[in-house]
Design a protein around this motif. Sequence first.
Motif, PDB file in Angstrom:
ATOM      1  N   ASN A 141     -11.844  -0.450  -1.670  1.00 17.55           N
ATOM      2  CA  ASN A 141     -10.732  -1.261  -2.602  1.00 17.55           C
ATOM      3  C   ASN A 141     -11.647  -2.903  -2.719  1.00 17.55           C
ATOM      4  O   ASN A 141     -12.577  -3.071  -2.308  1.00 17.55           O
ATOM      5  CB  ASN A 141      -9.604  -1.181  -1.957  1.00 17.55           C
ATOM      6  CG  ASN A 141      -9.651  -1.884  -0.501  1.00 17.55           C
ATOM      7  OD1 ASN A 141     -10.337  -2.877  -0.186  1.00 17.55           O
ATOM      8  ND2 ASN A 141      -8.668  -1.456   0.416  1.00 17.55           N
ATOM      9  N   THR A 142     -10.569  -3.634  -3.488  1.00 19.00           N
ATOM     10  CA  THR A 142     -11.139  -5.065  -3.659  1.00 19.00           C
ATOM     11  C   THR A 142     -11.608  -5.640  -2.578  1.00 19.00           C
ATOM     12  O   THR A 142     -12.485  -6.370  -2.435  1.00 19.00           O
ATOM     13  CB  THR A 142     -10.092  -5.722  -4.468  1.00 19.00           C
ATOM     14  OG1 THR A 142      -9.929  -5.236  -5.935  1.00 19.00           O
ATOM     15  CG2 THR A 142     -10.260  -7.111  -4.687  1.00 19.00           C
TER      16      THR A 142
ATOM     17  N   PRO B 107      -4.881   6.026  -0.930  1.00 19.91           N
ATOM     18  CA  PRO B 107      -6.319   5.366  -1.029  1.00 19.91           C
ATOM     19  C   PRO B 107      -7.135   5.567  -2.429  1.00 19.91           C
ATOM     20  O   PRO B 107      -8.289   5.149  -2.467  1.00 19.91           O
ATOM     21  CB  PRO B 107      -6.949   5.989   0.022  1.00 19.91           C
ATOM     22  CG  PRO B 107      -6.430   7.247   0.193  1.00 19.91           C
ATOM     23  CD  PRO B 107      -5.204   7.310  -0.300  1.00 19.91           C
ATOM     24  N   SER B 108      -6.303   6.283  -3.330  1.00 20.97           N
ATOM     25  CA  SER B 108      -7.078   6.569  -4.690  1.00 20.97           C
ATOM     26  C   SER B 108      -6.387   6.738  -5.917  1.00 20.97           C
ATOM     27  O   SER B 108      -5.001   7.280  -5.461  1.00 20.97           O
ATOM     28  CB  SER B 108      -8.273   7.758  -4.588  1.00 20.97           C
ATOM     29  OG  SER B 108      -7.645   9.026  -4.314  1.00 20.97           O
TER      30      SER B 108
ATOM     31  N   THR C  30      -4.945  -2.701  -7.687  1.00 19.19           N
ATOM     32  CA  THR C  30      -3.754  -2.254  -8.194  1.00 19.19           C
ATOM     33  C   THR C  30      -2.554  -2.560  -7.543  1.00 19.19           C
ATOM     34  O   THR C  30      -1.694  -2.979  -8.054  1.00 19.19           O
ATOM     35  CB  THR C  30      -3.879  -0.754  -8.244  1.00 19.19           C
ATOM     36  OG1 THR C  30      -5.210  -0.513  -9.123  1.00 19.19           O
ATOM     37  CG2 THR C  30      -3.030  -0.129  -8.898  1.00 19.19           C
ATOM     38  N   ARG C  31      -2.455  -2.453  -6.244  1.00 16.27           N
ATOM     39  CA  ARG C  31      -1.718  -3.139  -5.289  1.00 16.27           C
ATOM     40  C   ARG C  31      -0.953  -4.561  -5.318  1.00 16.27           C
ATOM     41  O   ARG C  31       0.212  -4.703  -5.649  1.00 16.27           O
ATOM     42  CB  ARG C  31      -1.676  -2.568  -3.642  1.00 16.27           C
ATOM     43  CG  ARG C  31      -0.815  -3.064  -3.221  1.00 16.27           C
ATOM     44  CD  ARG C  31       0.562  -2.314  -3.055  1.00 16.27           C
ATOM     45  NE  ARG C  31       1.423  -2.414  -1.988  1.00 16.27           N
ATOM     46  CZ  ARG C  31       1.613  -1.598  -1.066  1.00 16.27           C
ATOM     47  NH1 ARG C  31       0.757  -0.583  -0.971  1.00 16.27           N
ATOM     48  NH2 ARG C  31       2.264  -1.817   0.130  1.00 16.27           N
TER      49      ARG C  31
ATOM     50  N   ARG D   6      -0.625   2.261  -4.468  1.00 12.82           N
ATOM     51  CA  ARG D   6      -2.155   2.269  -3.808  1.00 12.82           C
ATOM     52  C   ARG D   6      -2.073   1.329  -2.583  1.00 12.82           C
ATOM     53  O   ARG D   6      -1.324   0.582  -2.428  1.00 12.82           O
ATOM     54  CB  ARG D   6      -2.966   1.399  -4.704  1.00 12.82           C
ATOM     55  CG  ARG D   6      -3.568   2.490  -6.059  1.00 12.82           C
ATOM     56  CD  ARG D   6      -4.315   3.565  -5.388  1.00 12.82           C
ATOM     57  NE  ARG D   6      -5.612   3.184  -4.699  1.00 12.82           N
ATOM     58  CZ  ARG D   6      -6.643   2.391  -5.243  1.00 12.82           C
ATOM     59  NH1 ARG D   6      -6.762   2.625  -6.551  1.00 12.82           N
ATOM     60  NH2 ARG D   6      -7.440   1.820  -4.712  1.00 12.82           N
ATOM     61  N   GLU D   7      -3.205   1.515  -1.783  1.00 13.12           N
ATOM     62  CA  GLU D   7      -3.153   1.013  -0.502  1.00 13.12           C
ATOM     63  C   GLU D   7      -3.006  -0.517  -0.462  1.00 13.12           C
ATOM     64  O   GLU D   7      -3.777  -1.129  -1.643  1.00 13.12           O
ATOM     65  CB  GLU D   7      -4.275   1.501   0.323  1.00 13.12           C
ATOM     66  CG  GLU D   7      -5.510   1.035   0.274  1.00 13.12           C
ATOM     67  CD  GLU D   7      -6.520   1.241  -1.285  1.00 13.12           C
ATOM     68  OE1 GLU D   7      -7.414   0.665  -1.461  1.00 13.12           O
ATOM     69  OE2 GLU D   7      -5.655   1.999  -1.974  1.00 13.12           O
TER      70      GLU D   7
ATOM     71  N   SER E  84     -14.490  -1.625  -6.488  1.00  7.19           N
ATOM     72  CA  SER E  84     -13.220  -1.169  -6.151  1.00  7.19           C
ATOM     73  C   SER E  84     -12.968   0.476  -7.113  1.00  7.19           C
ATOM     74  O   SER E  84     -13.851   0.500  -8.117  1.00  7.19           O
ATOM     75  CB  SER E  84     -12.185  -2.042  -6.487  1.00  7.19           C
ATOM     76  OG  SER E  84     -12.372  -2.463  -7.962  1.00  7.19           O
ATOM     77  N   GLN E  85     -12.181   1.038  -6.567  1.00  6.56           N
ATOM     78  CA  GLN E  85     -11.931   2.267  -7.006  1.00  6.56           C
ATOM     79  C   GLN E  85     -11.770   2.600  -8.438  1.00  6.56           C
ATOM     80  O   GLN E  85     -12.242   3.356  -9.149  1.00  6.56           O
ATOM     81  CB  GLN E  85     -10.962   3.289  -6.451  1.00  6.56           C
ATOM     82  CG  GLN E  85     -11.444   3.378  -4.972  1.00  6.56           C
ATOM     83  CD  GLN E  85     -10.468   4.504  -4.305  1.00  6.56           C
ATOM     84  OE1 GLN E  85      -9.991   5.505  -4.917  1.00  6.56           O
ATOM     85  NE2 GLN E  85     -10.446   4.670  -3.019  1.00  6.56           N
ATOM     86  N   THR E  86     -10.893   1.718  -8.937  1.00  6.84           N
ATOM     87  CA  THR E  86     -10.744   1.839 -10.507  1.00  6.84           C
ATOM     88  C   THR E  86     -11.945   1.331 -11.444  1.00  6.84           C
ATOM     89  O   THR E  86     -12.169   2.301 -12.302  1.00  6.84           O
ATOM     90  CB  THR E  86      -9.468   0.941 -10.969  1.00  6.84           C
ATOM     91  OG1 THR E  86      -8.200   1.343 -10.255  1.00  6.84           O
ATOM     92  CG2 THR E  86      -9.197   0.851 -12.593  1.00  6.84           C
TER      93      THR E  86
ATOM     94  N   SER F 182      -6.084  -3.079  -2.478  1.00  4.76           N
ATOM     95  CA  SER F 182      -6.703  -2.807  -3.497  1.00  4.76           C
ATOM     96  C   SER F 182      -6.008  -3.625  -4.581  1.00  4.76           C
ATOM     97  O   SER F 182      -4.992  -4.307  -4.749  1.00  4.76           O
ATOM     98  CB  SER F 182      -5.905  -1.309  -4.001  1.00  4.76           C
ATOM     99  OG  SER F 182      -4.708  -1.176  -4.086  1.00  4.76           O
TER     100      SER F 182
END
Length: 295
Positions: A128-129, A225-226, A200-201, A194-195, A98-100, A198
């Motif tokens: 993403n996740t 998305p990022s 984070t969301r 965030r989308e 995933s991005q982070t 994700s």
Amino acid sequence: MTLDQIRIFLCVAELRHVTRAAAQLNMTQSAVSSAIAALERQHGVRLFDRVGRGIALTQEGETFVPTARALLAQAETAALVLADLSVETRGSLRLFASQTVASYWLPPRLMRFHEMHPEVTLSLAVGNTAQAAAAVQEGTADLGFIEGDLPDSPLRRQVVARDELVLVLSRQHPAARQKAFTAQDYRRFTWLLREEGSGTRSVFEAHLAAMGLRAAELSVALDLPSNEAVLAGVGTGGAVAMLSHRAVPAARARGLAIRRVTWAQRPARPFAVLSHPERHRTRAAEALLEGIRAG
């Protein structure tokens, strides 16, 4: 049916173009067309329709794509198993993060792994996740690195690090000097989120629930998305966001203000690695996990 035919079919299905697929596969256009025609002839099914100068998957072709992907993934896993029988840690390792995780946590660990095991070829896909979990489930990734929890999944999950979200806003924002925030403040803000899907969301929505809020109650300008897109948007001054504290250096470099959550329970989350319980875990995968646990 051969693995080469499956590989050619998937490439054409993805690109929707025989010539571009041939170039990507380093084959002639006629060879690609012949392989598709042979596959259709052998099984009495039409996989593609010609539409103008391009091609489109038929309904039968669309139905066959996930099975073809799974078959190719199984073949690649078999190759990894054979490579893993050698004494040395070598072969390839397909990762999806995933991005982070991919942006702030994983790169130094992969570089350290590469220095210790230069014979292992690493490939990393980023999404993403939810996408990371799907890649491991489908067999297109050997390991997935995600943020937060993964509900209702048969995948093996191991926590490898901890993280938390922080509030990010422009130093020109009217609330930039504010130290604590209420649910009413949240409703008044314009948010960048965030989308869906994700990590984070999902953690942010859990934080909202702890404050008696739902995302639907917020004024949301954009789902992005990022992390970089969110930071760029917050930098314009009118919106706020919640991102990983690991993005703080990037946020400060943009002149943004950071607030660690003290007005509610901290929105903490784990970073975790996913693997498939029914697939062979190679020596390379074990070595990477051991290095992460040790580091």
